[in-house]
Motif scaffolding. Structure first.
Motif, mmCIF file in Angstrom:
data_model
loop_
_atom_site.group_PDB
_atom_site.id
_atom_site.type_symbol
_atom_site.label_atom_id
_atom_site.label_comp_id
_atom_site.label_asym_id
_atom_site.label_seq_id
_atom_site.Cartn_x
_atom_site.Cartn_y
_atom_site.Cartn_z
ATOM 1 N N ASP A 4 2.377 1.569 -3.447
ATOM 2 C CA ASP A 4 1.358 2.036 -4.395
ATOM 3 C C ASP A 4 1.106 3.533 -4.236
ATOM 4 N N PHE A 5 1.108 4.017 -2.993
ATOM 5 C CA PHE A 5 0.914 5.444 -2.728
ATOM 6 C C PHE A 5 2.018 6.264 -3.392
ATOM 7 N N TYR A 6 3.263 5.851 -3.197
ATOM 8 C CA TYR A 6 4.383 6.586 -3.781
ATOM 9 C C TYR A 6 4.425 6.445 -5.303
ATOM 10 N N GLN A 7 4.033 5.281 -5.799
ATOM 11 C CA GLN A 7 4.008 5.089 -7.251
ATOM 12 C C GLN A 7 3.005 6.041 -7.902
ATOM 13 N N LYS A 8 1.838 6.143 -7.297
ATOM 14 C CA LYS A 8 0.800 7.027 -7.832
ATOM 15 C C LYS A 8 1.237 8.488 -7.770
ATOM 16 N N LYS A 9 1.948 8.843 -6.688
ATOM 17 C CA LYS A 9 2.317 10.245 -6.492
ATOM 18 C C LYS A 9 3.579 10.632 -7.261
ATOM 19 N N TYR A 10 4.560 9.707 -7.331
ATOM 20 C CA TYR A 10 5.865 10.068 -7.889
ATOM 21 C C TYR A 10 6.308 9.202 -9.075
ATOM 22 N N ASN A 11 5.549 8.144 -9.344
ATOM 23 C CA ASN A 11 5.925 7.235 -10.440
ATOM 24 C C ASN A 11 7.376 6.761 -10.279
ATOM 25 N N SER B 41 0.827 -1.216 0.000
ATOM 26 C CA SER B 41 0.000 0.000 0.000
ATOM 27 C C SER B 41 0.857 1.260 0.000
#
Length: 364
Positions: free
Chosen positions: A154-161, A151
């Motif tokens: 996923d949060f960092y991926q969505k925000k920073y790719n 989770s």
């Protein structure tokens, strides 16, 4: 020739089991390791197979500490040479990042939590904004990073790719510990909390839940910011005969206590996204010790509980709700046996021996 790895951490080195496990694994990969931390009040000085450097600081709290730590760390690294730097959590990252750029050194980032969304930052807009800005600056620029739950990744991926990986904080299947006979200060069944005593761990609701239960008491192992507050809360509730604080216990001896408990509690409260996405290591400790778990209904925690069927979750944090879940579980002997059998199977796959292999893609 061995590669030289520098590891930065602000947590207590003697109790940060994740850092120790990572370093121990990388020693086997022929790294020469130096761990840099700080001297904390009442800390235990430990002997490891890698070098430990600890510095005393003028400040130990709030912004002044983080500023002092990173300034001193920057100049310490400026005159040293390493093949790789491992920064543990956002509070060590500024110095590690700028030195890695200046000296063209490989940098790996281990995020132990969703730092900028922690419970201690809720309601503190300026402070939280500061840490968010640090994440905004650093995290998109780091090529190698991993964290403790899907989770958070996923949060960092969505925000920073930024393609952050996941390496969960699990115990060794074949733990080496100092076996000794121990006794709890009660003859009743016991619910165990082990870990840091910080806000949002569900300890106060658990204490109040005892009022609706008989013949089961609470054992608390650990230390932290709210320790004195919890002790006063116990006195105010006149529960000194039901709640027992055992203080800090070394990792080498902890399993003796964990195995002796009747149930383990993982009642982290949804105080910010950091807790909602957390995957506490005590959850896996309880699984390996084969003690059934009472857990909050948070995403990552409930996912493990439900997938491996190693405990029960509560729908809310009302003391009556917690007490009912505990009593129902204790009354169901068949379910208790099934949980313990499931824990035996789960511990074969939810272990550091498997999880540590993911480090290979970051340190090569």
């Amino acid at each position: 020739m061995k590669k030289k790895l520098f590891v930065a951490v602000t947590n207590d080195i003697s109790t940060d089991y994740r850092v120790h496990k990572v370093c121990t694994y990388l020693l086997q990969k022929d790294y020469q390791i130096e761990v840099y931390g700080r001297v904390l009040p009442n800390t235990n000085f430990v002997k490891r197979d890698y070098e430990i450097v600890r510095k005393k600081h003028f400040f130990n709290h709030n912004f002044l500490f983080y500023a002092e730590f990173n300034i001193r760390l920057f100049f310490y690294l400026l005159f040293k040479k390493y093949d790789c730097i491992l920064a543990n959590d956002l509070d060590t990252l500024p110095a590690c990042f700028f030195i890695s750029k200046l000296k063209k050194t490989s940098l790996v980032y281990d995020s132990h939590e969703l730092f900028s969304e922690g419970p201690e930052l809720q309601g503190r807009k300026f402070v939280q904004s500061f840490w968010r800005k640090l994440e905004d600056f650093f995290l998109p620029r780091i090529k190698k990073s991993y964290t403790v739950s899907q989770s958070i990744a996923d949060f960092y991926q969505k925000k920073y790719n930024n393609n952050m990986g996941v390496i969960r904080n699990m115990p060794l299947k074949n733990q080496v510990y100092l076996s000794e006979e121990i006794t709890f200060p009660t003859k009743h069944k016991t619910i165990l909390y082990q870990g840091v005593l910080n806000p949002g761990r569900g300890i106060k609701p658990m204490i109040e839940a005892l009022m609706y239960l008989e013949n089961i008491d609470l054992i608390i192992i650990g230390y932290g910011k709210v320790e004195e507050d919890l002790k006063q809360f116990v006195k105010d509730k006149k529960m000194e005969h039901r709640v027992f604080f055992l203080g800090r216990i070394s990792r080498e001896k902890l399993l003796n206590y964990t195995q002796k408990a009747t149930l383990g509690m993982v009642l982290e409260e949804p105080l910010g996204l950091s807790f909602q996405y957390s995957l506490p290591n005590k959850l896996f400790d309880y699984i390996h010790a084969e003690i059934p778990i009472i857990a909050g209904n948070l995403k990552e925690i409930s996912s493990i509980i439900n997938q491996y069927k190693v405990g029960v979750t509560v729908s809310d944090y009302e003391p009556e709700t917690i007490a009912t879940a505990i009593q129902d579980l204790l009354n169901d002997k068949k379910k208790l046996l099934e949980i313990q059998q499931n824990q035996q199977k789960a511990s074969e796959v939810l272990c550091w021996e498997i999880e540590q292999q993911k480090l290979d893609i970051y340190f090569n």
